[in-house]
Design a protein around this motif. Structure first.
Motif, mmCIF file in Angstrom:
data_model
loop_
_atom_site.group_PDB
_atom_site.id
_atom_site.type_symbol
_atom_site.label_atom_id
_atom_site.label_comp_id
_atom_site.label_asym_id
_atom_site.label_seq_id
_atom_site.Cartn_x
_atom_site.Cartn_y
_atom_site.Cartn_z
ATOM 1 N N GLY A 38 -30.939 23.665 -13.866
ATOM 2 C CA GLY A 38 -30.773 25.054 -13.301
ATOM 3 C C GLY A 38 -30.300 25.088 -11.897
ATOM 4 N N ASP A 39 -31.139 24.379 -10.964
ATOM 5 C CA ASP A 39 -30.574 24.531 -9.552
ATOM 6 C C ASP A 39 -29.335 23.824 -9.330
ATOM 7 N N HIS A 40 -29.132 22.361 -10.037
ATOM 8 C CA HIS A 40 -28.081 21.806 -9.894
ATOM 9 C C HIS A 40 -26.814 22.411 -10.531
ATOM 10 N N TRP A 41 -26.943 23.178 -11.356
ATOM 11 C CA TRP A 41 -25.814 23.871 -12.005
ATOM 12 C C TRP A 41 -25.441 25.129 -11.073
ATOM 13 N N ILE A 42 -26.284 25.577 -10.386
ATOM 14 C CA ILE A 42 -25.880 26.693 -9.502
ATOM 15 C C ILE A 42 -25.274 26.078 -8.344
ATOM 16 N N LEU A 43 -25.629 24.884 -8.005
ATOM 17 C CA LEU A 43 -25.021 24.469 -6.680
ATOM 18 C C LEU A 43 -23.530 23.876 -6.986
ATOM 19 N N LEU A 44 -23.470 23.317 -8.127
ATOM 20 C CA LEU A 44 -22.097 22.807 -8.875
ATOM 21 C C LEU A 44 -21.094 23.814 -8.979
ATOM 22 N N GLN A 45 -21.606 25.050 -9.603
ATOM 23 C CA GLN A 45 -20.780 26.224 -9.753
ATOM 24 C C GLN A 45 -20.118 26.477 -8.199
ATOM 25 N N GLU A 46 -21.103 26.677 -7.400
ATOM 26 C CA GLU A 46 -20.921 27.330 -6.051
ATOM 27 C C GLU A 46 -19.752 26.450 -5.399
ATOM 28 N N PHE A 47 -19.921 24.908 -5.598
ATOM 29 C CA PHE A 47 -19.345 24.063 -4.918
ATOM 30 C C PHE A 47 -17.894 24.009 -5.426
ATOM 31 N N LEU A 48 -17.660 24.170 -6.848
ATOM 32 C CA LEU A 48 -16.261 23.966 -7.503
ATOM 33 C C LEU A 48 -15.544 25.518 -7.040
ATOM 34 N N LEU A 49 -16.340 26.678 -7.048
ATOM 35 C CA LEU A 49 -15.680 28.026 -6.789
ATOM 36 C C LEU A 49 -15.196 27.872 -5.538
ATOM 37 N N SER A 50 -15.735 27.012 -4.400
ATOM 38 C CA SER A 50 -15.074 26.997 -3.056
ATOM 39 C C SER A 50 -13.812 26.655 -2.924
ATOM 40 N N PHE A 51 -13.387 25.928 -3.921
ATOM 41 C CA PHE A 51 -11.873 25.456 -3.963
ATOM 42 C C PHE A 51 -10.882 26.283 -4.350
ATOM 43 N N LYS A 52 -11.551 27.536 -4.730
ATOM 44 C CA LYS A 52 -10.498 28.664 -5.103
ATOM 45 C C LYS A 52 -10.001 29.294 -3.858
ATOM 46 N N SER A 53 -10.619 29.067 -2.565
ATOM 47 C CA SER A 53 -10.297 29.533 -1.333
ATOM 48 C C SER A 53 -9.781 28.308 -0.437
ATOM 49 N N GLN A 54 -9.897 27.260 -0.648
ATOM 50 C CA GLN A 54 -9.708 26.000 0.055
ATOM 51 C C GLN A 54 -8.639 24.855 -0.679
ATOM 52 N N ALA A 55 -8.167 23.966 0.142
ATOM 53 C CA ALA A 55 -7.288 23.019 -0.706
ATOM 54 C C ALA A 55 -8.422 21.919 -1.295
ATOM 55 N N VAL A 56 -8.069 21.565 -2.610
ATOM 56 C CA VAL A 56 -8.818 20.617 -3.359
ATOM 57 C C VAL A 56 -8.800 19.413 -2.697
ATOM 58 N N ASN A 57 -9.749 18.561 -2.980
ATOM 59 C CA ASN A 57 -9.992 17.478 -2.480
ATOM 60 C C ASN A 57 -10.776 16.380 -3.340
ATOM 61 N N TRP A 58 -10.847 15.186 -3.376
ATOM 62 C CA TRP A 58 -11.273 14.138 -4.458
ATOM 63 C C TRP A 58 -12.703 14.272 -4.550
ATOM 64 N N ARG A 59 -13.449 14.867 -3.834
ATOM 65 C CA ARG A 59 -15.040 15.065 -3.812
ATOM 66 C C ARG A 59 -15.094 16.205 -4.903
ATOM 67 N N GLY A 60 -14.238 17.155 -4.995
ATOM 68 C CA GLY A 60 -14.235 18.420 -5.680
ATOM 69 C C GLY A 60 -13.817 18.089 -7.202
ATOM 70 N N ALA A 61 -12.677 16.895 -6.926
ATOM 71 C CA ALA A 61 -12.362 16.460 -8.313
ATOM 72 C C ALA A 61 -13.046 15.734 -9.196
ATOM 73 N N LYS A 62 -14.083 15.086 -8.371
ATOM 74 C CA LYS A 62 -14.989 14.068 -8.823
ATOM 75 C C LYS A 62 -15.879 14.816 -9.740
ATOM 76 N N VAL A 63 -16.249 16.057 -8.862
ATOM 77 C CA VAL A 63 -17.190 17.089 -9.812
ATOM 78 C C VAL A 63 -16.581 17.517 -11.181
ATOM 79 N N TYR A 64 -15.518 18.012 -10.699
ATOM 80 C CA TYR A 64 -14.739 18.958 -11.876
ATOM 81 C C TYR A 64 -14.508 17.611 -12.952
ATOM 82 N N ARG A 65 -14.034 16.510 -12.842
ATOM 83 C CA ARG A 65 -13.837 15.513 -14.127
ATOM 84 C C ARG A 65 -14.991 15.257 -14.600
ATOM 85 N N ALA A 66 -16.289 14.927 -14.022
ATOM 86 C CA ALA A 66 -17.415 14.680 -14.556
ATOM 87 C C ALA A 66 -17.958 15.735 -15.585
ATOM 88 N N LEU A 67 -17.887 17.242 -15.140
ATOM 89 C CA LEU A 67 -18.346 18.270 -15.929
ATOM 90 C C LEU A 67 -17.178 18.316 -16.840
#
Length: 238
Positions: A38-67
């Motif tokens: 539960g807590d992990h999923w909330i943080l992962l959502q928040e992290f990925l959604l932050s890229f709606k307003s900023q340039a993507v980077n490879w840390r975000g892509a690492k999370v996105y690909r794993a999910l």
């Protein structure tokens, strides 16, 4: 891989949104160890959604690909809703569809992604290039900045910052623009012998920095020079 953090959610969040790349990666590894928690999923959502307003980077892509590679239906529904076109904005001035490259990179099939990159560059160059299946250096000069940056971003974020035209350019500048010093650093040449395509190349993240994409190595230095000097890659540093 860095050791997992043993901290509460507030500390994990601080690390995840830290300016320290090391702390970010530690948090990401911890969160991805159980992404449906539960807590992990909330943080992962928040992290990925932050890229709606900023340039993507490879840390975000690492999370996105794993999910994206997982089989949790709730997570897949979230990705489909918020990233229906994938993680990287696939902008193109020429109306080119770069989604097949992103799909190959998400699947970590780097050889296919490389072939698709050449295919899309031929599409950018026009019908003659599509028929001959390679591009002239003069055609590269005419490529839209947006399209080359999209291609570069795809390679950069899905390689943990290891591959891409901009990485190759940085290495080229680092050796004083001397091609013969660059080729061995990228694994394209060894002891004055060119690496054989495709079997001699390394199609995963164990490859040397700048190893991919390599399609333009096959057509000599003029195409590569056109890429390295293209306005898409910060010409003001020349």
């Amino acid at each position: 891989m860095p050791p997992a953090l043993t901290v509460d959610s507030s500390e994990l969040r601080d690390s995840l949104f830290s300016e320290s790349e090391k702390r970010q990666l530690q948090a990401i590894d911890t969160l991805l160890s159980d992404p449906s928690h539960g807590d992990h999923w909330i943080l992962l959502q928040e992290f990925l959604l932050s890229f709606k307003s900023q340039a993507v980077n490879w840390r975000g892509a690492k999370v996105y690909r794993a999910l994206w590679q997982g089989d949790n239906l709730k997570i897949q529904d979230f990705l489909d809703e918020h990233f229906p076109q994938g993680f990287v904005p696939l902008t193109s001035e020429a109306g080119i569809d770069y989604s097949p490259i992103e799909a190959a990179l998400l699947d970590e099939v780097y050889e296919l992604a490389d072939r698709l990159t050449l295919q899309k560059m031929c599409e950018l160059a026009g019908d003659s290039a599509v028929q001959r299946k390679w591009v002239y250096f003069s055609e590269v000069n005419q490529f839209p900045v947006t399209d080359l940056q999209t291609l570069d971003t795809l390679w950069l974020v899905y390689s943990e910052g290891k591959f891409g035209f901009s990485v190759q350019r940085e290495m080229w500048l680092g050796v004083g623009k001397v091609w013969e010093k660059l080729w061995p650093k990228m694994g394209w040449k060894k002891e004055n012998i060119w690496t054989r395509y495709p079997g001699g190349f390394t199609w995963d993240l164990s490859a040397p920095k700048g190893h991919l994409p390599l399609t333009n190595q096959l057509r000599g230095v003029r195409v590569m020079d056109s890429l390295m000097t293209h306005p898409a890659f910060n010409p003001s540093t020349f």
